[in-house]
Design a protein around this motif. Structure first.
Motif, mmCIF file in Angstrom:
data_model
loop_
_atom_site.group_PDB
_atom_site.id
_atom_site.type_symbol
_atom_site.label_atom_id
_atom_site.label_comp_id
_atom_site.label_asym_id
_atom_site.label_seq_id
_atom_site.Cartn_x
_atom_site.Cartn_y
_atom_site.Cartn_z
ATOM 1 N N ALA A 355 0.848 -1.204 0.000
ATOM 2 C CA ALA A 355 0.000 0.000 0.000
ATOM 3 C C ALA A 355 0.878 1.246 0.000
ATOM 4 N N MET A 356 1.959 1.229 0.804
ATOM 5 C CA MET A 356 2.843 2.395 0.849
ATOM 6 C C MET A 356 3.505 2.606 -0.528
ATOM 7 N N VAL A 357 3.914 1.498 -1.156
ATOM 8 C CA VAL A 357 4.515 1.583 -2.497
ATOM 9 C C VAL A 357 3.514 2.235 -3.463
ATOM 10 N N ALA A 358 2.265 1.798 -3.387
ATOM 11 C CA ALA A 358 1.247 2.336 -4.302
ATOM 12 C C ALA A 358 1.029 3.823 -4.037
ATOM 13 N N ALA A 359 0.943 4.206 -2.757
ATOM 14 C CA ALA A 359 0.663 5.617 -2.438
ATOM 15 C C ALA A 359 1.810 6.515 -2.894
ATOM 16 N N VAL A 360 3.041 6.099 -2.608
ATOM 17 C CA VAL A 360 4.196 6.912 -3.019
ATOM 18 C C VAL A 360 4.220 7.013 -4.552
ATOM 19 N N SER A 361 3.966 5.902 -5.236
ATOM 20 C CA SER A 361 3.995 5.901 -6.705
ATOM 21 C C SER A 361 2.914 6.805 -7.270
#
Ligand code: AHR
Length: 522
Positions: A355-361
């Motif tokens: 989820a963090m990867v998706a939000a940062v991306s």
């Protein structure tokens, strides 16, 4: 309570519980204060809804036993397409779906996937586990899926092992409204009226699985294929050329040099592929990692920012007017497959880390909205960083799904200037603690924020300039970084309402460690 088979131990289950309780009673880590500023008058690019796009390949259980269960399945379906998946896609306003691959597309022959299902040719899916592909999901089924969801279809054509004629005829079959051999064939197969098809990929990873070509050679092939893909009956194709792998800047250079031909651009988009994989030889499992592994992954994700900038700089040199868009055709995490699953099926669990990867991306994509016009996470169901996982009749939404839900109001908005104080979590690595972006649409401002720290909470004071807001509301996704949803506990990670205050044009909101927040101002 916890699932040992999926790599969850008593320890990680306890951490999830602790995180949740400490979040609820609001008493935990160090609190750090950050100032932010959003200026609604400073527009930085139109956020094409396709930046929130998805990718579906004939790979593992993405299509078969995923989206498509067949008409005879006891699982509720429409002509074999799972109803619960269609509803989940609609809820996040899924805007575009790429199909049939990936590597699969360069060995796919579309005529094998039309007509009477009992007579459709069976083939070997050589890229993904060598399994039998029975072609029961083909053009008509894919177009029906897109119609049910209300999204744009994006067809990836076969350049590697196909012919110019084959691709040209596929376009004719889908889009020509008149008397022609392909329109006749389509009508014999039950579809009188053509479909609308905007996005057409001409090849996939032609530097690798799509034919192992050099950029010059591919550029020539591309132009030949593109020349015969026509705009029929008012349908306007948006042609997407295979772009580079990660930081292969030479590929971008050669393509941009070649795509302008006879006084016109022969492509509307150039498709970059970039997966966040810190070490290809040691990917690790989706749920087994320590804090260092998490920050290392974020460091790789943050590389997306200079990567996009560098490719855009090259494109700008050849095309200062921005006629050719940058497309991030495939992105996301790629871990080792879950133990006991087929190595060719790329099935992985999905945690708060994803989820963090998706939000940062997605925040990075919003900030590059001027040139980046589409991005498709890989892949939509049961493969890689999936938003949906299925097991028989059960279906769960992953933490990554919830990020697409939190960010959906950015679609079709105008990205606006968004600055925040920040700090780097790991020395020598690119791991900013905060990630943010903002957009304005129809009198609503949407700000999305992520606190990437695993140890520190953040309190944000955000000054809103040139936007008259009367109300503020917020939603949050937060949990311990290993937390995830499984088939017994599908709602461990879910969106909850959150508190934000608006005082004299300043928004105050708290971000617990490892959290993602959507703030809405009206
Ligand atoms: O998404 C899995 C694979 O990754 C795709 O088929 C290919 O395009 C890429 O290498």
């Amino acid at each position: 309570m916890f699932n040992k088979a999926a790599g969850i131990t008593e320890d990680t289950a306890d951490k999830t519980y602790e995180h949740h309780i400490s979040y609820l009673i609001g008493e935990r880590n160090n609190m750090k204060n950050f100032r932010m500023l959003v200026n609604a008058d400073d527009k930085t690019g139109h956020i094409n809804r396709e930046i929130y796009g998805h990718f579906s390949e004939h790979l593992g259980r993405c299509i078969y036993n995923g989206i498509f269960v067949g008409e005879d399945s006891p699982i509720p379906n429409i002509h074999g397409i799972r109803k619960d998946i269609v509803e989940a896609f609609k809820n996040i306003k899924l805007p575009v779906l790429r199909w049939p691959g990936g590597c699969f597309s360069d060995e796919y022959h579309w005529k094998d996937g039309i007509g009477d299902k009992s007579k459709r040719k069976k083939m070997i899916n050589t890229n993904w586990g060598g399994v039998v592909e029975d072609n029961s999901f083909g053009t008509h089924e894919f177009m029906e899926l897109c119609e049910l969801v209300g999204c744009e279809p994006y067809i990836a054509g076969n350049v590697g092992s196909g012919t110019v004629q084959e691709l040209a005829e596929w376009v004719e079959y889908m889009t020509f409204d008149g008397v022609s051999p392909m329109a006749q064939l389509r009508s014999e197969n039950g579809r009188e009226k053509p479909w609308k098809l905007k996005y057409l990929g001409i090849g996939n990873e032609n530097w690798g699985c799509g034919g192992n070509m050099k950029p010059d050679f591919y550029a020539g092939m591309y132009k030949r294929f593109a020349s015969f893909c026509k705009n029929y009956s008012g349908n306007q194709l948006y042609r997407i050329a295979c772009g580079p792998s990660g930081s292969d800047y030479e590929w971008t250079e050669v393509m941009m040099k070649n795509l302008f031909h006879n006084n016109q651009w022969m492509a509307e988009g150039l498709a970059l592929h970039f997966y966040s994989i810190p070490d290809w030889n040691n990917k690790g499992f989706a749920l087994e990692f320590d804090d260092d592994g998490y920050y290392e992954l974020l460091n790789t994700v943050n590389f997306t920012e200079p990567l996009l900038d560098n490719h855009i700089r090259i494109m700008d040199r050849y095309d200062p007017e921005g006629k050719v868009d940058l497309i991030l055709d495939e992105w996301g995490t790629w871990f080792d497959v879950e133990k006991g699953t087929n190595p060719g099926f790329l099935y992985q669990q999905n945690s708060m880390r994803d989820a963090m990867v998706a939000a940062v991306s997605l925040n990075i994509f919003n900030r590059h909205a001027k040139r980046l016009k589409m991005a498709n996470i890989a892949q939509v169901v049961n493969v890689l960083q999936a938003i949906i996982l299925t097991e028989g009749e059960k279906m769960i939404k992953t933490p990554t799904y919830h990020v697409f839900d939190l960010f959906k109001e950015h679609q079709d908005g105008e990205a606006v200037y968004c600055w925040s104080q920040n700090e780097n979590i790991r020395d020598g690595k690119s791991t900013p603690m905060l990630s943010s972006s903002a957009s304005v649409k129809d009198g609503t401002m949407t700000i999305t924020l992520a606190n990437c720290s695993l140890s520190d909470d953040a309190e944000i004071s955000c000054d809103i300039c040139n936007f008259a807001a009367n109300t503020v509301s917020a939603r949050i996704l937060t949990n311990e970084v290993h937390a995830h949803n499984d088939f017994d506990t599908p709602d461990t990670v879910k969106i909850e309402p959150h508190t934000a205050a608006l005082e004299n044009g300043t928004v105050k909101v708290k971000l617990p460690a490892c959290s993602i927040v959507e703030v809405t101002l009206k």
